[in-house]
Write an enzyme that holds these catalytic residues in place. Structure first.
Site, short mmCIF file in Angstrom:
data_model
loop_
_atom_site.label_atom_id
_atom_site.label_comp_id
_atom_site.label_asym_id
_atom_site.label_seq_id
_atom_site.Cartn_x
_atom_site.Cartn_y
_atom_site.Cartn_z
N HIS A 1 0.82 -1.21 0.00
CA HIS A 1 0.00 0.00 0.00
C HIS A 1 0.86 1.27 0.00
O HIS A 1 0.79 2.06 0.95
CB HIS A 1 -0.90 0.03 1.26
CG HIS A 1 -1.72 -1.20 1.45
ND1 HIS A 1 -2.17 -1.63 2.69
CD2 HIS A 1 -2.19 -2.11 0.56
CE1 HIS A 1 -2.87 -2.73 2.55
NE2 HIS A 1 -2.89 -3.06 1.27
C1 LIG Z 1 -0.73 -7.95 -4.19
C2 LIG Z 1 -1.53 -6.76 -3.70
C3 LIG Z 1 -2.66 -6.97 -2.91
C4 LIG Z 1 -3.40 -5.88 -2.45
N1 LIG Z 1 -4.53 -6.11 -1.73
C5 LIG Z 1 -5.31 -5.07 -1.34
C6 LIG Z 1 -6.54 -5.29 -0.68
O1 LIG Z 1 -6.95 -6.43 -0.46
N2 LIG Z 1 -7.26 -4.21 -0.30
C7 LIG Z 1 -6.83 -2.93 -0.52
O2 LIG Z 1 -7.51 -1.99 -0.10
N3 LIG Z 1 -5.68 -2.70 -1.18
C8 LIG Z 1 -4.94 -3.73 -1.63
N4 LIG Z 1 -3.81 -3.49 -2.35
C9 LIG Z 1 -3.48 -2.10 -2.70
C10 LIG Z 1 -4.49 -1.43 -3.64
O3 LIG Z 1 -4.84 -2.29 -4.71
C11 LIG Z 1 -3.88 -0.13 -4.14
O4 LIG Z 1 -3.63 0.68 -3.00
C12 LIG Z 1 -4.76 0.66 -5.09
O5 LIG Z 1 -5.13 -0.10 -6.21
C13 LIG Z 1 -4.00 1.90 -5.53
O6 LIG Z 1 -4.84 2.65 -6.36
P1 LIG Z 1 -4.20 3.81 -7.25
O7 LIG Z 1 -5.28 4.38 -8.09
O8 LIG Z 1 -3.41 4.69 -6.37
O9 LIG Z 1 -3.11 3.07 -8.19
P2 LIG Z 1 -3.22 1.76 -9.07
O10 LIG Z 1 -4.45 0.99 -8.79
O11 LIG Z 1 -1.92 1.08 -8.92
O12 LIG Z 1 -3.36 2.34 -10.55
C14 LIG Z 1 -2.35 3.13 -11.15
C15 LIG Z 1 -2.32 2.83 -12.64
O13 LIG Z 1 -1.59 3.87 -13.29
C16 LIG Z 1 -0.83 3.32 -14.33
N5 LIG Z 1 0.29 4.22 -14.64
C17 LIG Z 1 1.38 4.49 -13.89
N6 LIG Z 1 2.17 5.40 -14.51
C18 LIG Z 1 1.55 5.70 -15.69
C19 LIG Z 1 1.88 6.58 -16.77
N7 LIG Z 1 2.99 7.34 -16.75
N8 LIG Z 1 1.04 6.63 -17.82
C20 LIG Z 1 -0.11 5.87 -17.86
N9 LIG Z 1 -0.45 5.02 -16.84
C21 LIG Z 1 0.37 4.95 -15.77
C22 LIG Z 1 -0.37 1.99 -13.75
O14 LIG Z 1 0.04 1.11 -14.79
C23 LIG Z 1 -1.60 1.53 -12.99
O15 LIG Z 1 -2.43 0.72 -13.79
C24 LIG Z 1 -3.01 -4.56 -2.79
C25 LIG Z 1 -1.87 -4.35 -3.56
C26 LIG Z 1 -1.13 -5.44 -4.02
C27 LIG Z 1 0.10 -5.21 -4.83
#
Ligand SMILES: Cc1cc2nc3c(=O)[nH]c(=O)nc-3n(C[C@H](O)[C@H](O)[C@H](O)COP(=O)(O)OP(=O)(O)OC[C@H]3O[C@@H](n4cnc5c(N)ncnc54)[C@H](O)[C@@H]3O)c2cc1C
Length: 506
Positions: free
Chosen positions: A442
């Site tokens: 996270h």
């Molecule tokens: C194995 C694992 C299990 C987890 N389990 C849980 C859980 O059970 N419950 C929970 O609450 N959280 C869990 N998490 C964490 C949770 O999924 C994340 O905190 C959440 O998805 C983050 O959301 P976000 O929008 O910040 O980023 P993300 O969901 O990571 O999305 C960011 C996206 O931006 C894209 N990106 C990055 N840079 C660029 C760029 N320059 N141009 C275009 N696209 C780009 C990436 O490819 C990615 O697809 C888990 C994480 C992992 C790794």
């Protein structure tokens, strides 16, 4: 309204030049929600996603395939520091929600109270409740049912209750199709876990949004105070070779590339950093694993991977979650080499395991390398190391109370405990952070929200203090560690931010 499209590198023949009301960078928990909420309010939305579009048909259930398709850098990104902490994230349409465990929590009221001290308006539990309600309905949050809990959760619950603790089934974003096959973090084989690809993205498409996959945002186009679009590069999914340029002129840009890549992109673009805070305040929720070996076969890989939580020690920053994954990743999270690990592998069916998650007081930093890729530095302080040790000891007591004949934790040196007496002996042993194998799922906090521009990157509406019409809607905006799994809070904050953009900006 015309149906939107998912456009992949194989569909691209020439350079892309489009105009949109909103360009969203990233399609994970933050980005997908923004796309749906704004497209449904009539905005022309373009989403750029660096990863590929993968759906159930392409999930094989084989870990190495999943790591290659769905994880960034095969899931082995890590911090520089002692110890190095592995920080896997998703890189695919739907972002990390495609590979997460599905665990859902609302932010703790105690954390919101702490934020009130930082004069953040609009972040009391009652302000956020309608946004959480909206999210929970769409992603189908429900408690793990007893019939799919699995023996790992059951036996840990038995041990916890014997110690007077209060284990509870986890709430997850899954449909009733979940059979508890334990494959959540490698792409759901039943389309039961409600990743963004199954709800927010289809709804955004229905409302006309366009998703460009295999497309990496490189440049945020701006003048001194205002944003005017994004320039990106489209890469061939199979070979990784550059294919075409894309230019999206947009009135509003929403950065939702996650807590590692959002700050890296800003830093690469020399943007939004008058406070000097971009990339700082990296929080991780430090995790480690404690496993018990039982006489009976537990078969922990049958049942929901993350199924039960124990929050009795949350006020001390400790969250325990019964967590079990398939053999290769389960064993990789345990100590030992060669014969030792081989012997442990033979006890796999008799293993139960608890995931320890610590709300970190340590802080790290994201910098950008010459290509805009994040470089992470993070040093675990002794205060957090002490909490990890304490959480390990509590987990070991739970496992012994459940009937374990021995307990293994990820400490180097002497990681096997043969009795509760040996757990108590740990009390006097000084363990440093480097004595544990740590992972973190996270990352957050690297573009933190705050009322004051001198110590934060975005305001309470998630708009950049420095640039009009630049919003950040992902895990990077949290001012502190959340203490609970963050996906639902990221989605709720993005919903709130979309309401603001639709009402005040577009
Ligand atoms: C194995 C694992 C299990 C987890 N389990 C849980 C859980 O059970 N419950 C929970 O609450 N959280 C869990 N998490 C964490 C949770 O999924 C994340 O905190 C959440 O998805 C983050 O959301 P976000 O929008 O910040 O980023 P993300 O969901 O990571 O999305 C960011 C996206 O931006 C894209 N990106 C990055 N840079 C660029 C760029 N320059 N141009 C275009 N696209 C780009 C990436 O490819 C990615 O697809 C888990 C994480 C992992 C790794």
């Amino acid at each position: 309204m015309a149906q939107g499209k998912i456009i992949e590198s194989k569909d691209i023949r020439e350079a892309v030049r489009v105009t949109a009301d909103v360009c969203v960078i990233g399609s994970g928990a933050g980005g997908a929600v923004m796309a749906k909420e704004l497209a449904e309010r009539g905005a022309a939305v373009v989403v750029l996603e660096e990863g590929g579009a993968y759906f159930r048909e392409s999930f094989t259930g084989v870990i190495k395939d999943s790591m290659a398709q769905l994880y960034r850098n095969l899931g082995v990104d890590a911090t520089a520091g002692v110890p190095s902490v592995i920080v896997p994230t998703g890189k695919c349409l739907g972002g990390t929600t495609v590979i997460n465990m599905g665990t859902c929590f609302r932010v703790l009221e105690s954390v919101l109270e702490e934020w009130q001290d930082q004069e953040l308006q609009g972040y009391r539990a009652e302000d956020l409740a309608p946004y959480y309600d909206r999210v929970e309905k769409i992603i189908q949050v429900q408690e793990v049912k007893p019939e799919i809990m699995g023996r790992n959760g059951e036996i840990i619950a038995e041990g916890a209750r014997r110690l007077g603790l209060h284990p509870k089934p986890i709430r997850r974003n899954v449909s009733d199709a979940c059979k508890g096959c334990g494959n959540c973090s490698y792409g759901c084989l039943e389309d039961a876990k409600q990743a963004m690809t199954l709800n927010y993205i289809p709804l955004a498409l229905q409302a006309g949004a366009t998703f460009y996959c295999d497309t990496r945002a490189e440049v945020i186009v701006h003048d001194e105070h205002c944003i005017s679009g994004v320039a990106a590069k489209i890469y061939d999914r199979q070979t990784g070779a550059f294919r075409q340029h894309a230019e999206i002129a947009a009135d509003v840009v929403v950065l939702a590339a996650g807590a590692l890549n959002s700050p890296a992109l800003l830093l690469k673009n020399h943007l939004a950093n008058r406070s000097g805070q971009v990339g700082r305040n990296l929080k991780l929720h430090l995790c480690t694993r404690v496993a018990g070996i039982f006489e009976e076969a537990i078969d922990g890989h049958h049942g929901v991977s993350q199924c039960l939580y124990i929050d009795d020690y949350l006020d001390q920053g400790i969250m325990l979650e019964a967590t079990f994954t398939g053999p290769s990743s389960q064993l990789a999270g345990l100590p030992g080499f060669g014969k030792e690990l081989w012997d442990l592998a033979h006890e796999f069916r008799h293993m139960a395991s608890i995931g320890v998650m610590v709300s970190d007081t340590s802080s790290g930093r994201v910098r950008a390398d010459g290509h805009g890729n994040p470089i992470l530095t993070y040093t675990v302080n002794q205060e957090d190391a002490d909490v990890i040790k304490k959480a390990t000891m509590i987990s070991a007591r739970i496992l012994f109370a459940a009937g374990a004949k021995k307990v293994i934790f990820t400490g180097y040196g002497e990681p096997v405990l043969n009795s509760v007496g040996e757990v108590e002996l740990m009390q006097d042993r000084k363990l440093r952070a480097a004595d544990f194998m740590l992972m973190a799922f996270h990352p957050m906090g690297t573009c933190r929200m705050g009322a004051h521009r001198k110590n934060s990157v975005v305001d309470a509406n998630l708009e950049s203090h420095d640039f009009r019409n630049l919003f950040i809607a992902d895990a990077s905006v949290f001012p502190t560690s959340l203490g609970v799994n963050p996906q639902e809070t990221i989605m709720a904050f993005a919903t709130k931010c979309a309401d603001y953009i639709a009402g005040h900006v577009l």
